[in-house]
Every structure is written in structure tokens, then in C-alpha cells.
Design an enzyme around this catalytic site. Structure first.
Site, mmCIF file in Angstrom:
data_model
loop_
_atom_site.group_PDB
_atom_site.id
_atom_site.type_symbol
_atom_site.label_atom_id
_atom_site.label_comp_id
_atom_site.label_asym_id
_atom_site.label_seq_id
_atom_site.Cartn_x
_atom_site.Cartn_y
_atom_site.Cartn_z
ATOM 1 N N ASP A 89 0.785 -1.343 -0.065
ATOM 2 C CA ASP A 89 -0.013 0.040 -0.064
ATOM 3 C C ASP A 89 0.803 1.336 0.132
ATOM 4 O OD1 ASP A 89 0.600 -1.102 2.930
ATOM 5 O OD2 ASP A 89 0.060 0.956 3.266
ATOM 6 N N ASP A 128 1.445 4.343 2.139
ATOM 7 C CA ASP A 128 1.037 5.049 3.331
ATOM 8 C C ASP A 128 0.302 6.147 3.292
ATOM 9 O OD1 ASP A 128 1.057 3.982 6.325
ATOM 10 O OD2 ASP A 128 2.419 6.116 6.705
HETATM 11 N N1 LIG Z 1 1.352 1.355 5.635
HETATM 12 C C1 LIG Z 1 1.807 0.667 6.609
HETATM 13 N N2 LIG Z 1 2.201 1.068 7.698
HETATM 14 C C2 LIG Z 1 2.710 0.149 8.810
HETATM 15 N N3 LIG Z 1 2.858 -1.149 8.364
HETATM 16 C C3 LIG Z 1 2.591 -1.747 7.252
HETATM 17 N N4 LIG Z 1 2.556 -2.882 6.809
HETATM 18 C C4 LIG Z 1 2.002 -2.829 5.404
HETATM 19 N N5 LIG Z 1 1.546 -1.481 5.243
HETATM 20 C C5 LIG Z 1 1.871 -0.828 6.199
#
Ligand SMILES: Nc1ncnc2[nH]cnc12
Ligand SMILES: CSC[C@H]1O[C@H](OP(=O)(O)O)[C@H](O)[C@@H]1O
Length: 307
Positions: free
Chosen positions: A223, A225
Site C-alpha cells: 500500500d 501509507d
Molecule cells: N502502511 C503501513 N504501515 C505500517 N505497516 C505496514 N505494513 C504494510 N503496510 C503498512
């Protein structure tokens, strides 16, 4: 149960993260019970072999969050996980993790061979145990480069051969979780130079180093963040549905990467500086070491203390 690995042979310990609860199919796979002096590991351990260029290569696998993903990042017994892998005789550790992206060019679906880590779990009050050593036997290992460059290149090559787009190098920000970051934190991590984010690389990398094992971290980017603004101009949030979907797609690539890694390892494993890192790290005088503390270190420090 403990296992010895012959000198010069490879034995890869794999710590499977979110989405990787099972290893690539191993020949002669067996589930083994290994007791740790540091408590319970995350779950059962599977050991077996994959086909290498010069014969079978041993792989030993442990699911970091337990079978069925029952353990949140703060509840994982990282010490027990590393201690049991050491007892199994692994020579190197490959960690596989789901990670969020902090940079536009690292897109969901891509992989990254991480080479640096910023540890924000240090700021938390939950107290993840971050060392095998302490009162009774003090050690200070160097950690400037927490990842082994050679193993990391081999892992990146293997992921690429398995069909992944792989970014070589990048800084992983380890947060405590289990919540994802606030938008202000996410922007701050970008300003710090963070490339990707996750919740588990620390203290894992610290402990693997203390166990004298080279470490590589292959991240599956699941993803963006929450720093990112979407095409519609709206601020985005982390979407767990997207994470699960990307994780499901990436699991097979990660497993295929293990098979590729087995086939690309040189027949003979050259010594790594990490193999002997405790030679100069333990600072407590032999006569001042606490026997009970030393007994718990029977696997981790056996090479230097004689167990
Ligand atoms: N955005 C994210 N923040 C922290 N851990 C994760 N693991 C996978 N995506 C994450
Ligand atoms: C399911 S997303 C959050 C979760 O996934 C990562 O775990 P791992 O590193 O074990 O793959 C991340 O660090 C969080 O624990």
C-alpha cells in the site's frame, strides 16, 4: 531438537510475515518442535530442502505472526524466534514482510530489498525485548548496516527471477503499531528519508545480528501509507482491503523467490563478518559473567563462550 549445519553449507532461515504463513513446498518437510530459553516462538517450525545447483539446500521456516496470524507486532517474541532458528543451525536469515510505501516510485505490488532501518519501536512503552544480552553478560554489536549486502542482492535477484519488480535498497521505518501512522507521522517519516514502513523489522534485525546471522529483508509493498494524495486530490488513508489483496497476490511470488534463491546460491557459503561478530562484542569479563544468564545464551553465544 537442535540441528548442526556442516561448514560451508547454506541453511536459510525464513521468517514469513503477513501473507506468508506457509513456505514454498519443501522436500522432506517436517514440522519440528524446538524449545527456546527465551520463551515461546511464534509457532511451529517447518524444515526441509529446496533444490539447489549443487544438491538440496536446507530451508527452515517460521511464520512471524503465528499460524492464522494470531500475534500482533508488539506481542511477537522476537528473541524466541531468532533463538530457535539459531538452534536449528540456520546460517542466514531471510525475513519477508508486508510494507507500506512512503515514496511515489515504490508502488504497491513491487518488492524492496531493504537495506536500512529506522527504529521507532524504541520510543514505545510496550518494551519489545531488543537484546539477548544484558545484566550479567553485556554485549554491544555493531549495527551500522543491519542487512547483509550479499544476501540482500541474492534475495533481490531471486524475487526478480520470480517475476517481481524489485527495488534494491531503501530505508524501512519500524513503527510500534498496531495502528497505522497518522498523516503527520507519515509526512515526518518521509522527511526523515524513510522509503517504506512496517512494524516488525525491529528488534528482529538487532537480534539476528546478535545471533551472528546475516540478515536480509525482502519487503512486499502492499500500500501507499497515508501521506499520499490520490488522483482525485483527496488525502488517502491506508486501506486494509487493498493490503490483503496485494498480500494474497504476492505470497506466491515470495514462495517462488525462495525456490529461485535455492537455485542461485553458490555451492559453497563464504564466511561473513557477521558469523563472528560476538568475538569483539561481549564486554563482560569471563569471570564476571552470570552463570544463569550464560545458560540462556547457550545457543546464541555458544561459539564464543563454549556454551
Ligand atoms: N502502511 C503501513 N504501515 C505500517 N505497516 C505496514 N505494513 C504494510 N503496510 C503498512
Ligand atoms: C497486515 S499489514 C500490517 C502488518 O503487516 C506487516 O507485518 P510483517 O512485517 O510481519 O509482514 C506489518 O509490519 C504489520 O505487522
Amino acid at each position: 531438537m537442535t540441528m548442526a549445519t556442516p561448514p560451508g553449507a547454506w541453511h536459510i532461515g525464513v521468517i514469513g510475515g503477513s501473507g506468508l504463513y506457509e513456505t514454498a513446498p519443501l522436500d522432506d518437510a517436517q514440522q519440528i518442535d524446538v524449545q527456546s530459553s527465551f520463551g515461546s516462538p511464534s509457532g511451529p517450525i517447518t524444515t526441509g530442502t529446496l533444490t539447489g545447483t549443487d544438491g538440496p539446500v536446507r530451508f527452515t521456516f517460521l511464520a512471524r505472526h503465528g499460524a492464522g496470524h494470531t500475534l500482533p507486532p508488539s506481542a511477537i517474541n522476537y528473541r524466541a524466534n531468532v533463538d530457535v532458528l539459531k538452534r536449528c543451525g540456520v546460517t542466514d536469515v531471510l525475513a519477508i514482510s508486508a510494507i507500506g510505501s512512503l515514496q511515489e516510485e515504490y508502488a504497491p505490488g513491487d518488492f524492496m530489498a531493504v537495506d536500512q532501518i529506522i527504529d521507532r519501536t524504541m520510543d514505545s512503552t510496550t518494551g519489545r525485548e531488543r537484546s539477548f544480552f544484558g545484566a550479567g553478560c553485556v554485549a554491544h554489536v555493531p549495527l551500522a548496516d543491519p542487512v547483509c549486502p550479499q544476501l540482500s542482492v541474492m534475495a533481490a535477484n531471486a524475487a526478480e527471477a520470480a517475476g517481481a519488480t524489485v527495488h534494491r535498497g531503501g530505508t524501512y521505518v519500524a513503527i510500534e503499531g498496531p495502528q497505522f501512522s497518522t498523516r503527520a507521522e507519515s509526512h515526518m517519516y518521509r522527511a526523515w528519508g524513510g522509503d517504506v514502513i512496517g512494524m516488525t523489522a525491529m528488534p528482529e534485525a538487532r537480534l539476528v545480528r546478535e545471533a551472528e546471522l546475516p540478515y536480509a529483508l525482502l519487503g512486499m509493498i502492499t500500500d501507499y501509507d497515508c501521506w499520499r494524495v490520490g488522483e482525485d486530490g483527496a488525502a488517502q488513508d491506508v486501506d486494509i482491503a487493498q493490503i490483503l489483496e496485494v498480500m494474497a497476490r504476492n505470497g506466491d511470488i515470495a514462495r517462488a523467490a525462495l525456490a529461485q534463491l535455492a537455485q542461485s546460491l553458490p555451492p559453497q557459503r563464504d564466511p561473513s563478518p557477521t558469523d563472528t561478530i560476538l568475538d569483539t562484542a561481549i564486554i563482560t569479563a569471563p569471570e564476571a559473567r552470570n552463570p544463569q544468564v550464560m545458560a540462556r545464551l547457550d545457543a546464541i553465544a555458544k561459539r564464543v563462550t563454549g556454551g
